[in-house]
Design an enzyme around this catalytic site. Sequence first.
Site, PDB file in Angstrom:
ATOM      1  N   GLY A 109      43.534  33.078  50.077  1.00  0.00           N
ATOM      2  CA  GLY A 109      43.879  32.664  48.667  1.00  0.00           C
ATOM      3  C   GLY A 109      42.583  32.063  48.084  1.00  0.00           C
ATOM      4  O   GLY A 109      42.597  31.815  46.812  1.00  0.00           O
ATOM      5  N   LYS A 158      49.327  42.029  54.377  1.00  0.00           N
ATOM      6  CA  LYS A 158      49.308  40.434  54.463  1.00  0.00           C
ATOM      7  C   LYS A 158      50.883  40.398  55.431  1.00  0.00           C
ATOM      8  O   LYS A 158      51.861  40.217  54.839  1.00  0.00           O
ATOM      9  CB  LYS A 158      49.767  39.841  53.064  1.00  0.00           C
ATOM     10  CG  LYS A 158      48.576  40.201  52.025  1.00  0.00           C
ATOM     11  CD  LYS A 158      48.678  39.194  50.818  1.00  0.00           C
ATOM     12  CE  LYS A 158      47.578  39.401  49.966  1.00  0.00           C
ATOM     13  NZ  LYS A 158      46.032  39.160  50.501  1.00  0.00           N
ATOM     14  N   CYS A 202      31.234  40.343  58.110  1.00  0.00           N
ATOM     15  CA  CYS A 202      31.869  41.786  58.119  1.00  0.00           C
ATOM     16  C   CYS A 202      31.235  42.712  58.857  1.00  0.00           C
ATOM     17  O   CYS A 202      31.958  43.746  58.977  1.00  0.00           O
ATOM     18  CB  CYS A 202      32.039  42.271  56.446  1.00  0.00           C
ATOM     19  SG  CYS A 202      32.710  40.883  55.366  1.00  0.00           S
ATOM     20  N   ARG A 235      42.564  42.355  35.387  1.00  0.00           N
ATOM     21  CA  ARG A 235      42.059  40.779  34.848  1.00  0.00           C
ATOM     22  C   ARG A 235      40.483  41.121  35.250  1.00  0.00           C
ATOM     23  O   ARG A 235      40.195  41.480  36.340  1.00  0.00           O
ATOM     24  CB  ARG A 235      42.641  39.884  35.724  1.00  0.00           C
ATOM     25  CG  ARG A 235      42.157  38.422  35.397  1.00  0.00           C
ATOM     26  CD  ARG A 235      43.141  37.316  35.960  1.00  0.00           C
ATOM     27  NE  ARG A 235      43.100  37.130  37.536  1.00  0.00           N
ATOM     28  CZ  ARG A 235      42.466  36.481  38.117  1.00  0.00           C
ATOM     29  NH1 ARG A 235      41.506  35.706  37.344  1.00  0.00           N
ATOM     30  NH2 ARG A 235      42.578  36.360  39.210  1.00  0.00           N
ATOM     31  N   CYS A 277      38.081  45.187  43.137  1.00  0.00           N
ATOM     32  CA  CYS A 277      37.764  44.108  44.362  1.00  0.00           C
ATOM     33  C   CYS A 277      38.778  44.542  45.404  1.00  0.00           C
ATOM     34  O   CYS A 277      40.005  44.705  45.309  1.00  0.00           O
ATOM     35  CB  CYS A 277      37.967  42.749  43.990  1.00  0.00           C
ATOM     36  SG  CYS A 277      37.118  42.142  42.486  1.00  0.00           S
ATOM     37  N   CYS A 278      38.196  44.552  46.714  1.00  0.00           N
ATOM     38  CA  CYS A 278      39.066  44.568  47.913  1.00  0.00           C
ATOM     39  C   CYS A 278      40.050  43.266  47.923  1.00  0.00           C
ATOM     40  O   CYS A 278      39.641  42.235  47.722  1.00  0.00           O
ATOM     41  CB  CYS A 278      38.333  44.532  49.120  1.00  0.00           C
ATOM     42  SG  CYS A 278      37.205  43.352  49.774  1.00  0.00           S
TER      43      CYS A 278
END
Lengths: 381, 138
Positions: free
Chosen positions: A117, A16, A80, A189, A200-201
């Site tokens: 996000g 990030k 992708c 979660r 999850c990526c």
Amino acid sequence: MREVFVIGTGQSDFGKTPERSAAQLGREAALEAIEDAGIRPADLQGVFSSRVFDAMVTSQSIMKDIGVARIEMVNVENACSGGATAVRSLYKDVAAGFIDIGIAIGVESMTTSPVAGKLIPPDKDDLDGQMGLTMPVLFALQARRLMETHGATPEDFAQVSVKAHDFGALNPRAQYRKRFTVEEVLGSRMIADPITLLQCCPNTDGAAAVVLASAEVAQRYSDLPIRIAGSALVSGEQDFRRPDVTSMPAGQRAAQLAYEQAGVSPSDVDVVELHDAFASEEIVHYEDLGLCERGEGVDLLRSGATSLGGRIPVNPSGGLLSLGHPLAASGVRTIADITNQLRGRAGDVQVPDARVGLAQMLGGVVNGMDVAAASVHVLTR
Amino acid sequence: MTDTISVREGLFRETNDGPTLLAGRCAQCARTVFPATERCLECGDDSIESVELGAEGELLCATVVHMGNGRFDAGHSVGYVRMPHDIRVFSQITTSGEQPLPSGTPMRLEIAPLWREGEQDVLAYRFVPTTTKEADDA
């Protein structure tokens, strides 16, 4: 049609990095690939770039500050699969003799994109998307079906993530360099049952690049050029022709085309990099790529065959799950990683004496289709 | 007064026998798809007839989604429902259960406002299990 070789690879760190523009990330990857190829920027005769979000003239934005201008530059988008599409487009130009050498770049700045996000929003025409079919839901439903028809368990899906993070911990370019246990993955979660957060990526910023060249140029610059022996890009299948949600027919067709062109069978493949945006889908791809018989994907995972040291290591880079998924970059990154495996320079995740590798990438969801695009490249030493 | 709009025209209708989904059947090759298209996706012919799929289906698979998406709150259920003509429909599933409903659960169609856009309720379809305890209690 001429033979085409990868002679240079480059990649930015994945992570990030909102302070860095997409063009900056792309430039880092492109410069590394150019340097790796041992060419001068001015030697390039063509540029194909891909970016999904906020994309406009990405190639020119990246290349102008490398001093490359005037030549043909093309910007492609295929979700992708965009990066893989850029590589294939450049491959076709070199194979057809339009140019002798060029660069393909995939780049994404997810943290500065409009979807930072958030879930990727559905198109207004996408009825299923409007009704709640998000990416995690799509793969969760597939995973539920794998549990019904394949005897898969949540622990199996978690194991895919554990494997990816074990490898990612060894990859200095990965976003997450941390190992997890099956219990930790299952205990994270819940997102969409049975998919938990650590299956999850992550959304990621990053770029990757490859320099492709004709045989004549490749021999001039590279001691170990890696041949693109098979290159395939197909669009998805209309859903009414898809009897079973535990298969992605487009991925299967792309693999068949690439194997056929390369003249290799799945059993010849030494190493695979594939789309693991969600852990459970890796099992589907084992079957669609022919790494095992239909219905035996879970057994292949449990046997350890797809781990390092196994018969056919899958995602030794760490995959999208640990490396992160800068959408359009991933399709270039997988080809770069396979190239590095075949060149014997994959460091701690090297598959010994790898001679044949496969890079697969899926992209996009369109209402009524299995997937929008699927690409498979078979590379040989 | 609240206006109501459909998520898309031509997807469903209420009949004397209850609600039904509407598919499109090609008069030439008999390929039937949902939602209906203007041209047949199989043979390209444009002679498409409307076909009622009815309200009864069987759950292929379902999941409970633990993150809201601005339209549906965390904890909602969705799934694929098998309908006549070998059609697989993605839909919201009405259940208070915290575990995904099992494959094979009989399901019944319901037309209802599922979310709001501005001042308007958006009318769409969802499925309700017909054999679970909550259905029995209803």
